[in-house]
Design a protein around this motif. Sequence first.
Motif, PDB file in Angstrom:
ATOM      1  N   MET A 254     -11.063  -1.466   2.816  1.00 18.33           N
ATOM      2  CA  MET A 254      -9.932  -0.559   2.980  1.00 18.33           C
ATOM      3  C   MET A 254     -10.248   0.455   4.072  1.00 18.33           C
ATOM      4  O   MET A 254     -11.428   0.777   4.304  1.00 18.33           O
ATOM      5  CB  MET A 254      -9.655   0.189   1.673  1.00 18.33           C
ATOM      6  CG  MET A 254      -9.337  -0.681   0.483  1.00 18.33           C
ATOM      7  SD  MET A 254      -7.756  -1.528   0.637  1.00 18.33           S
ATOM      8  CE  MET A 254      -6.624  -0.146   0.704  1.00 18.33           C
TER       9      MET A 254
ATOM     10  N   LEU B  18       0.851  -1.180   0.000  1.00 21.10           N
ATOM     11  CA  LEU B  18       0.000   0.000   0.000  1.00 21.10           C
ATOM     12  C   LEU B  18       0.891   1.235   0.000  1.00 21.10           C
ATOM     13  O   LEU B  18       1.796   1.330   0.837  1.00 21.10           O
ATOM     14  CB  LEU B  18      -0.909   0.006   1.234  1.00 21.10           C
ATOM     15  CG  LEU B  18      -1.821  -1.200   1.420  1.00 21.10           C
ATOM     16  CD1 LEU B  18      -2.524  -1.125   2.770  1.00 21.10           C
ATOM     17  CD2 LEU B  18      -2.835  -1.292   0.300  1.00 21.10           C
TER      18      LEU B  18
ATOM     19  N   CYS C  57      -4.368   6.066  -2.117  1.00 22.51           N
ATOM     20  CA  CYS C  57      -3.635   4.883  -1.692  1.00 22.51           C
ATOM     21  C   CYS C  57      -3.685   3.864  -2.820  1.00 22.51           C
ATOM     22  O   CYS C  57      -4.774   3.432  -3.217  1.00 22.51           O
ATOM     23  CB  CYS C  57      -4.244   4.300  -0.426  1.00 22.51           C
ATOM     24  SG  CYS C  57      -3.535   2.721   0.090  1.00 22.51           S
TER      25      CYS C  57
ATOM     26  N   CYS D 237      -3.009   4.281   5.146  1.00 24.24           N
ATOM     27  CA  CYS D 237      -3.948   3.429   4.445  1.00 24.24           C
ATOM     28  C   CYS D 237      -3.750   2.000   4.954  1.00 24.24           C
ATOM     29  O   CYS D 237      -2.613   1.598   5.246  1.00 24.24           O
ATOM     30  CB  CYS D 237      -3.652   3.519   2.951  1.00 24.24           C
ATOM     31  SG  CYS D 237      -4.551   2.395   1.888  1.00 24.24           S
TER      32      CYS D 237
ATOM     33  N   THR E 190      -5.530  -2.281   4.878  1.00 20.73           N
ATOM     34  CA  THR E 190      -6.513  -3.214   4.350  1.00 20.73           C
ATOM     35  C   THR E 190      -6.565  -4.470   5.209  1.00 20.73           C
ATOM     36  O   THR E 190      -5.598  -4.812   5.892  1.00 20.73           O
ATOM     37  CB  THR E 190      -6.208  -3.563   2.888  1.00 20.73           C
ATOM     38  OG1 THR E 190      -7.279  -4.375   2.365  1.00 20.73           O
ATOM     39  CG2 THR E 190      -4.908  -4.346   2.747  1.00 20.73           C
TER      40      THR E 190
ATOM     41  N   GLU F 129       0.673   5.402   0.008  1.00 18.48           N
ATOM     42  CA  GLU F 129      -0.138   6.606   0.116  1.00 18.48           C
ATOM     43  C   GLU F 129       0.534   7.782  -0.591  1.00 18.48           C
ATOM     44  O   GLU F 129       1.754   7.832  -0.702  1.00 18.48           O
ATOM     45  CB  GLU F 129      -0.354   6.995   1.586  1.00 18.48           C
ATOM     46  CG  GLU F 129      -1.005   5.941   2.441  1.00 18.48           C
ATOM     47  CD  GLU F 129       0.009   5.104   3.211  1.00 18.48           C
ATOM     48  OE1 GLU F 129      -0.350   4.524   4.246  1.00 18.48           O
ATOM     49  OE2 GLU F 129       1.169   5.024   2.749  1.00 18.48           O
TER      50      GLU F 129
ATOM     51  N   TRP G 116      -8.691   4.132   6.385  1.00 19.17           N
ATOM     52  CA  TRP G 116      -7.717   5.188   6.653  1.00 19.17           C
ATOM     53  C   TRP G 116      -7.645   5.411   8.162  1.00 19.17           C
ATOM     54  O   TRP G 116      -8.685   5.467   8.835  1.00 19.17           O
ATOM     55  CB  TRP G 116      -8.135   6.500   5.984  1.00 19.17           C
ATOM     56  CG  TRP G 116      -7.948   6.525   4.504  1.00 19.17           C
ATOM     57  CD1 TRP G 116      -8.895   6.282   3.548  1.00 19.17           C
ATOM     58  CD2 TRP G 116      -6.736   6.831   3.797  1.00 19.17           C
ATOM     59  NE1 TRP G 116      -8.345   6.407   2.299  1.00 19.17           N
ATOM     60  CE2 TRP G 116      -7.027   6.746   2.417  1.00 19.17           C
ATOM     61  CE3 TRP G 116      -5.443   7.176   4.183  1.00 19.17           C
ATOM     62  CZ2 TRP G 116      -6.057   6.985   1.439  1.00 19.17           C
ATOM     63  CZ3 TRP G 116      -4.488   7.406   3.213  1.00 19.17           C
ATOM     64  CH2 TRP G 116      -4.795   7.311   1.857  1.00 19.17           C
TER      65      TRP G 116
ATOM     66  N   ARG H 101     -13.462   4.516  -3.461  1.00 18.29           N
ATOM     67  CA  ARG H 101     -12.506   3.599  -4.074  1.00 18.29           C
ATOM     68  C   ARG H 101     -12.805   3.428  -5.550  1.00 18.29           C
ATOM     69  O   ARG H 101     -13.958   3.567  -5.985  1.00 18.29           O
ATOM     70  CB  ARG H 101     -12.512   2.250  -3.364  1.00 18.29           C
ATOM     71  CG  ARG H 101     -13.790   1.463  -3.475  1.00 18.29           C
ATOM     72  CD  ARG H 101     -13.782   0.253  -2.530  1.00 18.29           C
ATOM     73  NE  ARG H 101     -12.731  -0.699  -2.878  1.00 18.29           N
ATOM     74  CZ  ARG H 101     -12.241  -1.621  -2.021  1.00 18.29           C
ATOM     75  NH1 ARG H 101     -12.711  -1.681  -0.787  1.00 18.29           N
ATOM     76  NH2 ARG H 101     -11.295  -2.448  -2.414  1.00 18.29           N
TER      77      ARG H 101
END
Length: 124
Positions: free
Chosen positions: A34, A4, A22, A96, A98, A6, A36, A72
């Motif tokens: 996902m 990832l 991201c 970011c 996931t 950013e 933040w 997204r």
Amino acid sequence: QVQLVESGGGLVQAGGSLRLSCAASGRTFSNYAMGWFRQAPGKEREFVASINWSGGTTYYTDSVKDRFTISRDNAKNLVYLQMNRLKPEDTAVYYCATADAAVVGRNERAYKYWGQGTQVTVSS
């Protein structure tokens, strides 16, 4: 290997806007939620927003509701955080993340992969 990255951070005056991006790689992006997070100096990392696999479900921390929007683009493997009406208290490193799940909320422990972060500084 999930990665990832950013981008989009910077210095902005109070009341201004920034859009963070991201870029994700290493697995099928569209299958997973996902999120933040942010960490201000001297404070613990905190949840900001999350979005489910399709973009149909989003969650926000109360302090950013009606100012920030998470979105997204599954075709481009990108997740965004549009930040409007920024305040000095929004100053932080934004991360970011996931999870191995299609829907995830604010639980930081549910997120498995993290980016390196991007600095956002809001001047008064």
